[in-house]
Scaffold this active site. Structure first.
Site, PDB file in Angstrom:
ATOM      1  N   ASN A 152      -9.986  -0.216   0.433  1.00  0.00           N
ATOM      2  CA  ASN A 152      -8.526  -0.133   0.349  1.00  0.00           C
ATOM      3  C   ASN A 152      -8.071  -0.700  -0.999  1.00  0.00           C
ATOM      4  O   ASN A 152      -8.178  -1.898  -1.233  1.00  0.00           O
ATOM      5  CB  ASN A 152      -7.922  -0.937   1.512  1.00  0.00           C
ATOM      6  CG  ASN A 152      -6.406  -0.893   1.531  1.00  0.00           C
ATOM      7  OD1 ASN A 152      -5.768  -0.483   0.558  1.00  0.00           O
ATOM      8  ND2 ASN A 152      -5.821  -1.330   2.633  1.00  0.00           N
TER       9      ASN A 152
ATOM     10  N   CYS B 222       0.814  -1.229   0.000  1.00  0.00           N
ATOM     11  CA  CYS B 222       0.000   0.000   0.000  1.00  0.00           C
ATOM     12  C   CYS B 222       0.842   1.273   0.000  1.00  0.00           C
ATOM     13  O   CYS B 222       0.321   2.357  -0.254  1.00  0.00           O
ATOM     14  CB  CYS B 222      -0.964  -0.008   1.176  1.00  0.00           C
ATOM     15  SG  CYS B 222      -2.058  -1.429   1.143  1.00  0.00           S
TER      16      CYS B 222
ATOM     17  N   HIS C  47      -3.178   7.374   1.906  1.00  0.00           N
ATOM     18  CA  HIS C  47      -3.596   6.025   1.543  1.00  0.00           C
ATOM     19  C   HIS C  47      -4.875   5.705   2.316  1.00  0.00           C
ATOM     20  O   HIS C  47      -4.933   5.897   3.533  1.00  0.00           O
ATOM     21  CB  HIS C  47      -2.495   5.023   1.883  1.00  0.00           C
ATOM     22  CG  HIS C  47      -2.979   3.602   1.818  1.00  0.00           C
ATOM     23  ND1 HIS C  47      -3.664   3.120   0.730  1.00  0.00           N
ATOM     24  CD2 HIS C  47      -2.916   2.593   2.715  1.00  0.00           C
ATOM     25  CE1 HIS C  47      -3.995   1.855   0.956  1.00  0.00           C
ATOM     26  NE2 HIS C  47      -3.556   1.516   2.157  1.00  0.00           N
TER      27      HIS C  47
HETATM   28  C1  LIG Z   1      -9.522  -4.739  10.423  1.00  0.00           C
HETATM   29  C2  LIG Z   1     -10.075  -3.695  11.365  1.00  0.00           C
HETATM   30  C3  LIG Z   1     -11.081  -2.837  10.636  1.00  0.00           C
HETATM   31  C4  LIG Z   1     -10.783  -4.398  12.503  1.00  0.00           C
HETATM   32  O1  LIG Z   1     -11.322  -3.447  13.389  1.00  0.00           O
HETATM   33  P1  LIG Z   1     -11.127  -3.614  14.946  1.00  0.00           P
HETATM   34  O2  LIG Z   1     -11.861  -2.526  15.566  1.00  0.00           O
HETATM   35  O3  LIG Z   1      -9.637  -3.714  15.201  1.00  0.00           O
HETATM   36  O4  LIG Z   1     -11.845  -4.965  15.201  1.00  0.00           O
HETATM   37  P2  LIG Z   1     -11.280  -6.281  15.896  1.00  0.00           P
HETATM   38  O5  LIG Z   1     -10.302  -6.941  14.981  1.00  0.00           O
HETATM   39  O6  LIG Z   1     -10.830  -5.902  17.264  1.00  0.00           O
HETATM   40  O7  LIG Z   1     -12.586  -7.150  15.952  1.00  0.00           O
HETATM   41  C5  LIG Z   1     -13.666  -6.801  16.775  1.00  0.00           C
HETATM   42  C6  LIG Z   1     -14.759  -7.816  16.572  1.00  0.00           C
HETATM   43  O8  LIG Z   1     -15.355  -7.631  15.278  1.00  0.00           O
HETATM   44  C7  LIG Z   1     -15.396  -8.877  14.593  1.00  0.00           C
HETATM   45  N1  LIG Z   1     -15.285  -8.653  13.166  1.00  0.00           N
HETATM   46  C8  LIG Z   1     -14.178  -8.646  12.392  1.00  0.00           C
HETATM   47  N2  LIG Z   1     -14.486  -8.385  11.126  1.00  0.00           N
HETATM   48  C9  LIG Z   1     -15.828  -8.210  11.093  1.00  0.00           C
HETATM   49  C10 LIG Z   1     -16.747  -7.922  10.067  1.00  0.00           C
HETATM   50  N3  LIG Z   1     -16.363  -7.727   8.790  1.00  0.00           N
HETATM   51  N4  LIG Z   1     -18.040  -7.795  10.380  1.00  0.00           N
HETATM   52  C11 LIG Z   1     -18.473  -7.968  11.633  1.00  0.00           C
HETATM   53  N5  LIG Z   1     -17.661  -8.261  12.656  1.00  0.00           N
HETATM   54  C12 LIG Z   1     -16.338  -8.377  12.385  1.00  0.00           C
HETATM   55  C13 LIG Z   1     -14.232  -9.655  15.157  1.00  0.00           C
HETATM   56  O9  LIG Z   1     -14.405 -11.038  14.954  1.00  0.00           O
HETATM   57  C14 LIG Z   1     -14.278  -9.255  16.618  1.00  0.00           C
HETATM   58  O10 LIG Z   1     -15.270 -10.020  17.244  1.00  0.00           O
HETATM   59  P3  LIG Z   1     -15.087 -10.527  18.765  1.00  0.00           P
HETATM   60  O11 LIG Z   1     -14.967  -9.247  19.579  1.00  0.00           O
HETATM   61  O12 LIG Z   1     -16.319 -11.271  19.001  1.00  0.00           O
HETATM   62  O13 LIG Z   1     -13.816 -11.323  18.777  1.00  0.00           O
HETATM   63  C15 LIG Z   1      -8.958  -2.803  11.946  1.00  0.00           C
HETATM   64  O14 LIG Z   1      -8.166  -3.547  12.838  1.00  0.00           O
HETATM   65  C16 LIG Z   1      -8.080  -2.247  10.877  1.00  0.00           C
HETATM   66  O15 LIG Z   1      -8.507  -1.457  10.072  1.00  0.00           O
HETATM   67  N6  LIG Z   1      -6.793  -2.611  10.854  1.00  0.00           N
HETATM   68  C17 LIG Z   1      -5.887  -2.146   9.869  1.00  0.00           C
HETATM   69  C18 LIG Z   1      -6.160  -2.858   8.577  1.00  0.00           C
HETATM   70  C19 LIG Z   1      -5.478  -2.231   7.422  1.00  0.00           C
HETATM   71  O16 LIG Z   1      -5.502  -1.035   7.285  1.00  0.00           O
HETATM   72  N7  LIG Z   1      -4.869  -3.041   6.582  1.00  0.00           N
HETATM   73  C20 LIG Z   1      -4.244  -2.619   5.420  1.00  0.00           C
HETATM   74  C21 LIG Z   1      -3.052  -1.814   5.725  1.00  0.00           C
HETATM   75  S1  LIG Z   1      -2.475  -1.134   4.254  1.00  0.00           S
END
Ligand SMILES: CC(C)(COP(=O)(O)OP(=O)(O)OC[C@H]1O[C@@H](n2cnc3c(N)ncnc32)[C@H](O)[C@@H]1OP(=O)(O)O)[C@@H](O)C(=O)NCCC(=O)NCCS
Length: 327
Positions: free
Chosen positions: A284, A113, A254
């Site tokens: 993304n 990215c 980004h």
């Molecule tokens: C992926 C991301 C959106 C997840 O958000 P978060 O607030 O960290 O959420 P968590 O991973 O803590 O998950 C929280 C809960 O939501 C759930 N969950 C995950 N994806 C889900 C979805 N698409 N829909 C519903 N629930 C979801 C998880 O299973 C978790 O459930 P639990 O509490 O029962 O275990 C976030 O971590 C993120 O954006 N990370 C960076 C990703 C990124 O930018 N990647 C590319 C970099 S270039």
């Protein structure tokens, strides 16, 4: 010594829209969760007969048209991608042929990215050295082909698209790319990547069954790293350009997660209104994200001569970087 300025921008998004409501039918997720955690409402998916170079060439053509530059007058093409058409030849070679840019040497840059920032900085160096007068930097991805559509933690995040920036040499001082900083920390290769399909784990039926050819991500770790490193690198890049956060007119970021952007900007003391947001429409799109964002802001007439544009991106590797341009 010449500087590089932006002569034109372009972008291309496949027609097919995959909304959050569509995703609700594929995995256990819901619109409210996706919007509140990421800012994404929909993303684009390439047609079956579209490969990354098709998207890239379409965006590149737009950038050339915008600038009124003929393909033969391009000296260098950098395609930033981790989802090229084939392992080899490069995606850039296909794009060069498609454009008829017969005088350009062409190669790919894979920095996930942060790819377009790497590409922009490389092209800027070639222009500064006097070796190149016009360079096309294209960010293009078809990440939908590398998403595990049964994994709700990743499949809601990514989309397909391409964006292009045509850079040209100028003798005008104080304009164009003022500074760029690139960083890598390979100790974090394990938190985000596609770990199958390369020389470590060549394609096999077992590898495919395990979906090792699909994106794996430890989302929370990526998030924490991103909100720490992005403001740091923007501050360093501004310092290298002799500017401060107060000088920023626009942020081109980004688009990985709206909350990441908000946190980084808050840390820098830059109001969110200065940042062009399109994650709601594209998700993304990795390397494509920043060039598309720049193109949208450019075509909307938001970028005025003298404006200071700060760019920031982070991706798998981890790779990250910042750039500061004066429009
Ligand atoms: C992926 C991301 C959106 C997840 O958000 P978060 O607030 O960290 O959420 P968590 O991973 O803590 O998950 C929280 C809960 O939501 C759930 N969950 C995950 N994806 C889900 C979805 N698409 N829909 C519903 N629930 C979801 C998880 O299973 C978790 O459930 P639990 O509490 O029962 O275990 C976030 O971590 C993120 O954006 N990370 C960076 C990703 C990124 O930018 N990647 C590319 C970099 S270039």
């Amino acid at each position: 010594m010449p500087n590089s300025i932006v002569l034109g921008t372009g972008s291309y998004a496949p027609r097919r829209i995959l909304s959050n409501a569509d995703l609700e039918k594929i995995v256990k997720t819901n619109n409210e969760w996706i919007v509140s955690r990421t800012g994404i409402k929909e993303r684009r998916i390439a047609a079956d007969d579209e490969a990354t170079s098709d998207l890239a060439a379409a965006a590149a053509r737009e950038a050339l048209q915008f600038a009124g530059v003929e393909p033969e007058d391009v000296d260098m093409i950098v395609v930033c991608t981790v989802t090229g058409d084939t392992p080899t030849p490069s995606c850039a070679a296909f794009v060069q042929a498609r454009l008829g840019a017969k005088n350009a040497f062409a190669f790919d840059v894979g920095a996930a990215c942060a790819g377009s920032l790497y590409g922009l900085s490389i092209a800027d160096q070639f222009i500064r050295s006097g070796q190149v007068k016009r360079a096309l930097v294209v960010g293009a991805e078809t990440l939908s082909r590398f998403v595990d559509w049964s994994n709700r933690e990743t499949c809601v995040l990514f989309g397909d698209a391409a964006g292009a920036i045509l850079l040209g040499a100028t003798e005008e001082e104080g304009r164009g790319v003022l500074a760029a900083k690139l960083r890598t920390d390979g100790s974090m290769t394990g938190i985000l990547g596609i770990y199958g399909g390369g020389s470590r784990r060549p394609p096999s039926s077992e590898m495919l069954e395990e979906k090792a050819d699909k994106i794996k991500m430890r989302g929370r770790e990526v998030y924490k790293v991103a909100i720490r490193l992005l403001p740091e690198i923007v501050a360093e890049t501004l310092q290298a350009a002799g500017l401060t956060a107060a000088d920023i007119t626009h942020v081109i970021a980004h688009q990985a997660n709206q909350r990441i952007i908000e946190s980084a900007l808050q840390n820098l003391g830059v109001p969110l209104e200065k940042c062009w947001i399109n994650i709601d429409r594209y998700g993304n799109t990795s390397s494509a994200s920043m060039p598309i964002t720049l193109d949208e802001a450019n075509r909307a007439g938001k970028l005025k001569p003298g404006d200071v544009i700060a760019m920031m991106a982070i991706g798998a590797g981890m790779t990250w970087g910042g750039a500061v341009l004066r429009w």
